[in-house]
Motif scaffolding. Structure first.
Motif, PDB file in Angstrom:
ATOM      1  N   VAL A   1      44.981 -69.930  66.697  1.00  0.00           N
ATOM      2  CA  VAL A   1      44.777 -69.670  65.278  1.00  0.00           C
ATOM      3  C   VAL A   1      43.641 -68.665  65.135  1.00  0.00           C
ATOM      4  CG1 VAL A   1      45.520 -72.003  64.677  1.00  0.00           C
ATOM      5  CG2 VAL A   1      43.065 -71.523  64.958  1.00  0.00           C
ATOM      6  N   LEU A   2      43.561 -68.071  63.957  1.00  0.00           N
ATOM      7  CA  LEU A   2      42.380 -67.307  63.569  1.00  0.00           C
ATOM      8  C   LEU A   2      41.611 -68.132  62.552  1.00  0.00           C
ATOM      9  CD1 LEU A   2      43.670 -63.637  63.043  1.00  0.00           C
ATOM     10  CD2 LEU A   2      42.244 -64.495  64.919  1.00  0.00           C
ATOM     11  N   ILE A   3      40.340 -68.353  62.811  1.00  0.00           N
ATOM     12  CA  ILE A   3      39.480 -69.015  61.830  1.00  0.00           C
ATOM     13  C   ILE A   3      38.692 -67.945  61.090  1.00  0.00           C
ATOM     14  CG2 ILE A   3      37.538 -70.588  61.482  1.00  0.00           C
ATOM     15  CD1 ILE A   3      38.494 -72.219  63.831  1.00  0.00           C
ATOM     16  N   ASP A   4      38.884 -67.894  59.790  1.00  0.00           N
ATOM     17  CA  ASP A   4      38.195 -66.967  58.892  1.00  0.00           C
ATOM     18  C   ASP A   4      38.494 -65.489  59.178  1.00  0.00           C
ATOM     19  OD1 ASP A   4      37.191 -69.109  57.557  1.00  0.00           O
ATOM     20  OD2 ASP A   4      35.112 -68.850  58.199  1.00  0.00           O
ATOM     21  N   PRO A   5      39.762 -65.085  59.012  1.00  0.00           N
ATOM     22  CA  PRO A   5      40.125 -63.667  59.164  1.00  0.00           C
ATOM     23  C   PRO A   5      39.678 -62.867  57.942  1.00  0.00           C
ATOM     24  CG  PRO A   5      42.052 -64.921  58.509  1.00  0.00           C
ATOM     25  CD  PRO A   5      40.940 -65.923  58.692  1.00  0.00           C
TER      26      PRO A   5
END
Length: 214
Positions: free
Chosen positions: A28-32
């Motif tokens: 996942v990407l956290i805070d893109p």
């Protein structure tokens, strides 16, 4: 086991994290917060298959790239707490105020609440509600590896601002001292800006929430 790579984005140098399970390479990407093309290249270089976009809170530098990435990849945007909806609906207005471009409003596929968990491959992150900087701010915590993604709640040597609409300084202090500290001194945290630290180090020396601050 979880692995992660921090990719600073935008002129505000927000720490976007690529987080993935080393057994499945799903992540996942956290805070893109922006610069989606750069983030996608970093994800490709890491060999990660993105499954979702996770948000700690609704400010433009943490959520501004989520809508473009969702459209390109067809993956969901998850989090933060619903109380941050007004921030996510005003990202483009925030951009105009700060002279930024290319960041977009986003409507999450799922809001998150205290005690829920979200997957990262075969691993999972616990959701901790941490209001103060914003009312719907959350922290993602991986208990087994003692890792926390704390957004703009806590920094190395500092804490999040509380001069925004619906911010609350006392709520922020309580989120840190009554929730994050209880997770353990050994917990390493990835803040929204700046270098990593540990809860123990900040509890001892942070001038705003350390042992000598009260």
């Amino acid at each position: 086991m979880l692995r992660y790579k921090i990719v600073p984005v935008t002129d505000l140098m927000q720490n976007c994290s690529i987080v993935w399970c080393d057994e499945t390479n799903e992540g996942v990407l956290i805070d893109p917060g922006g610069e989606p093309d750069m983030l996608l290249k970093a994800v490709k270089d890491a060999g990660v298959e993105l499954k979702a976009l996770y948000l700690t809170h609704g400010h433009l530098d943490h959520a501004g790239g989520a809508q473009s990435l969702r459209e390109q990849l067809g993956i969901p945007v998850i989090g933060p707490g619903k109380a941050d909806q007004f921030w996510l609906e005003s990202i483009e207005d925030q951009c105009r105020m700060y002279g930024l471009f290319g960041l977009r409003n986003v409507d999450p596929d799922r809001w998150l609440e205290e005690g829920e968990t979200v997957p990262v491959g075969n691993e999972s992150l616990k959701v901790i509600a941490t209001p103060g900087h914003t009312p719907g701010h959350i922290v993602f915590f991986h208990e087994a590896q003692k890792l926390a993604w704390v957004g703009d709640v806590l920094f190395s040597g500092s804490i999040g601002r509380t001069d925004f609409p619906q911010s609350n300084h006392m709520d922020l202090i309580n989120s840190i001292t009554k929730k994050l500290w209880l997770l353990g001194d050994e917990v390493k945290f990835i803040p929204g800006h700046g270098p990593e630290s540990t809860f123990g180090r900040e509890r001892q020396s942070n001038p705003f929430v350390g042992e000598n601050a009260f």
